[in-house]
Design a protein around this motif. Structure first.
Motif, PDB file in Angstrom:
ATOM      1  N   TRP A  11       0.832  -1.207   0.000  1.00  0.00           N
ATOM      2  CA  TRP A  11       0.000   0.000   0.000  1.00  0.00           C
ATOM      3  C   TRP A  11       0.868   1.259   0.000  1.00  0.00           C
ATOM      4  CZ3 TRP A  11      -3.186  -2.951  -1.626  1.00  0.00           C
ATOM      5  CH2 TRP A  11      -3.822  -3.977  -0.936  1.00  0.00           C
ATOM      6  N   TRP A  14       1.957   2.365  -3.554  1.00  0.00           N
ATOM      7  CA  TRP A  14       0.869   2.364  -4.542  1.00  0.00           C
ATOM      8  C   TRP A  14       1.190   3.265  -5.739  1.00  0.00           C
ATOM      9  CZ3 TRP A  14      -1.791   6.761  -5.984  1.00  0.00           C
ATOM     10  CH2 TRP A  14      -1.682   7.881  -5.149  1.00  0.00           C
ATOM     11  N   ARG A  15       1.946   4.342  -5.501  1.00  0.00           N
ATOM     12  CA  ARG A  15       2.306   5.218  -6.632  1.00  0.00           C
ATOM     13  C   ARG A  15       3.206   4.487  -7.618  1.00  0.00           C
ATOM     14  NH1 ARG A  15       2.180   8.877  -2.346  1.00  0.00           N
ATOM     15  NH2 ARG A  15       0.842  10.713  -2.694  1.00  0.00           N
TER      16      ARG A  15
END
Length: 222
Positions: A11, A14-15
């Motif tokens: 998480w 995520w980018r």
């Protein structure tokens, strides 16, 4: 079982996964368009009355379809610079994906054209249509309609095959996953999420292609 699942590293990155997903879609979009054009050209050559054109197309199709995609990719990226043809990572990835997919598209389209009624072209000539109109409206469009599910499968397969270009460090989704896994050592979590992303992309692409087919090929079959 002593393993504790922890998706926080995924998480937090995520980018990186988003950027990799966008690059994978970019490769897929560009390669699909180029492969369709090249596939049509190869198909026309394969059906040409000119022996050299027909032979060249047949050799191209047989070589591409009977060699591994990874070998083709390495040949373009690592092999061709020896003869002065040097590609960037992205250019090599797109070129390899385009060439590989075009060979399959050419055979899919050829099968569609071979299945057309033999009197269809003569009917077009009788109506006074020129060669361009006959090819695109009488030959190509009906044949694409008949093999459209096969073409859709090739485009979805291209999306999934794009993961292989991570082997030359192309910054797509699989490569992004490898970088995250190398930093976090969370192999299960990273590849579980990436598997889900590829699945979602495949389902969405298949749905969009089916929708396009229903709209573009909505005319009735005579």
């Amino acid at each position: 079982m002593g393993y504790e699942f922890d998706f926080s590293a995924v998480w937090d990155a995520w980018r990186t996964l988003l950027n990799g997903t966008l690059v994978a879609l970019y490769y897929t979009g560009i390669s699909s368009a180029l492969a369709l054009v090249l596939g049509i050209v190869v198909m026309v050559m394969r059906r040409s009355e000119v022996w050299l054109a027909r032979f060249s197309a047949q050799v191209f199709i047989e070589v591409i379809r009977n060699t591994p995609f990874l070998v083709q990719l390495f040949f373009i990226f690592f092999g061709l610079p020896a003869v002065g043809l040097k590609f960037s990572v992205s250019a090599a990835a797109i070129t390899a994906l385009t060439i590989n997919t075009a060979a399959y598209i050419a055979e899919v389209l050829r099968g569609g054209i071979d299945g057309l009624p033999k009197g269809q072209i003569e009917a077009g000539k009788a109506l006074g249509l020129n060669r361009r109109q006959i090819f695109f409206d009488i030959v190509l469009k009906p044949s694409v309609r008949s093999v459209y599910p096969g073409l859709c499968s090739q485009f979805v397969l291209l999306l999934l095959t794009s993961s292989v270009v991570a082997s030359i460090s192309a910054p797509e989704l699989t490569y992004s996953a490898q970088m995250i896994e190398a930093e976090s050592f969370r192999s299960f979590e990273v590849y579980f999420v990436v598997t889900g992303i590829y699945l979602a992309l495949s389902v969405c692409l298949s749905s969009l292609l089916r929708l396009f087919g229903r709209i573009y090929f909505s005319y009735p079959i005579k």
